[in-house]
Design an enzyme around this catalytic site. Sequence first.
Site, PDB file in Angstrom:
ATOM      1  N   ASN A 307       0.816  -1.216   0.000  1.00 53.32           N
ATOM      2  CA  ASN A 307       0.000   0.000   0.000  1.00 53.32           C
ATOM      3  C   ASN A 307       0.849   1.265   0.000  1.00 53.32           C
ATOM      4  OD1 ASN A 307      -2.275  -1.715   0.283  1.00 53.32           O
ATOM      5  ND2 ASN A 307      -1.833  -1.855   2.469  1.00 53.32           N
ATOM      6  N   HIS A 309       3.072   2.257   2.148  1.00 51.45           N
ATOM      7  CA  HIS A 309       3.321   2.815   3.461  1.00 51.45           C
ATOM      8  C   HIS A 309       4.318   1.935   4.193  1.00 51.45           C
ATOM      9  CE1 HIS A 309      -0.702   4.612   2.589  1.00 51.45           C
ATOM     10  NE2 HIS A 309      -0.092   5.671   3.092  1.00 51.45           N
ATOM     11  N   CYS A 344       3.771   6.772   8.600  1.00 48.05           N
ATOM     12  CA  CYS A 344       5.130   7.161   8.254  1.00 48.05           C
ATOM     13  C   CYS A 344       5.325   6.968   6.756  1.00 48.05           C
ATOM     14  CB  CYS A 344       6.142   6.314   9.031  1.00 48.05           C
ATOM     15  SG  CYS A 344       7.860   6.773   8.766  1.00 48.05           S
TER      16      CYS A 344
END
Length: 410
Positions: A307, A309, A344
């Site tokens: 995804n 991330h 993050c």
Amino acid sequence: LGPIGHLQIQSINLLKKKKPKLLVLVSLLCFPFSSIPKILQKMLKLSCNVTDKLSQSCFFSFSSHSDPVHRRNVSSVSCSHLRKTGLDPLRAIVSTDQGSVIQAEQGLGSLADRLRLGSLTEDGLSYKEKFIVRSYEVGSNKTATVETVANLLQEVGCNHAQSVGFSTDGFATTPTMRKLHLIWVTARMHIEIYKYPAWGDVVEIETWCQSEGRIGTRRDWILKDIATGEVTGRATSKWVMMNQDTRRLQKVSDDVRDEYLVFCPQEPRLAFPEENNRSLKKIPKLEDPSQYSMIGLKPRRADLDMNQHVNNVTYIGWVLESIPQEIIDTHELKVITLDYRRECQQDDIVDSLTTSEFSEETVSKLTGINGSATSSKQEHSESHFLHILRLSENGQEINRGRTQWRKKTS
């Protein structure tokens, strides 16, 4: 998923091809077991010949439970092939509330599905999978690392979601969630490991999910050593729903609950049923200055998940980077709890800060007269730490955590 008429053509073709094995999984609402073949004919619109052959060549297992949240009964029916049948597999999940097929598949799935050592349990409310610990998954102690354990938990959770027909895009989303651009994100992860598996050990992991308030859900795991049957670890997690476009949290709607609660245990089932267990403890914020730190950690490309991330497991590694070396040399991680507070990104730079949770003075107060230990002395004789991961640029908190370490056995 195609229209039901498409399923009729496919199902008749399955009989003509005469390939081995037949598997039909049907989730029905408020129907007696004796009417299953008729329900199949009505809901899938198969010909009478097809449902007759289903009755003759299959044996059925049946389970039923009530759903108190939505005041209805839910029945799960598994139809498995006999050895002499000559049919391709057919798998369908049917909603009689909506009068439609929710999910249907032809064939046994991918090669990975057939080779994977995992399946739904008999009642369909949890999923079990076996894993062999590989040489590259162990650390200097010749046992699996905590990151390996966390990756296996993530893997079995994803495989469970796929096995009940949820999306294969990494989000484990239901049809309604995909329509509304909603995804699940991790809010908390708590892992306890009582014995780390060694290279070549076979571990069985069972997982299940259930509702957790109006804005989330929870997933639990139990780890066992196949050779001994011993429970070697437990874990639990909390997940919240977020809009993929706005990145804002959103309440779980009744439509989404309807789609996943049929695959959840009726009664609450907790990996940590004990009262006041460690998974419930709040993690206090670590205040500056910290005792130990590792500054300037940056996500690698390999740390990004499908995804785009930073993967949840990466945070565990970052937390451990600021543990003092003497603890790494003499102890092993027993418990880790992480609260996820913000995402993050690939370009973020992260600081990892660690401080002992209990001072020597606090531990000494736990010792009774003449040095005898109180009931809580054993736990506090272990090493406890508080952690925070924050952005180097502005100090914004990404993650806060707590770890507990036991001394290594000689």
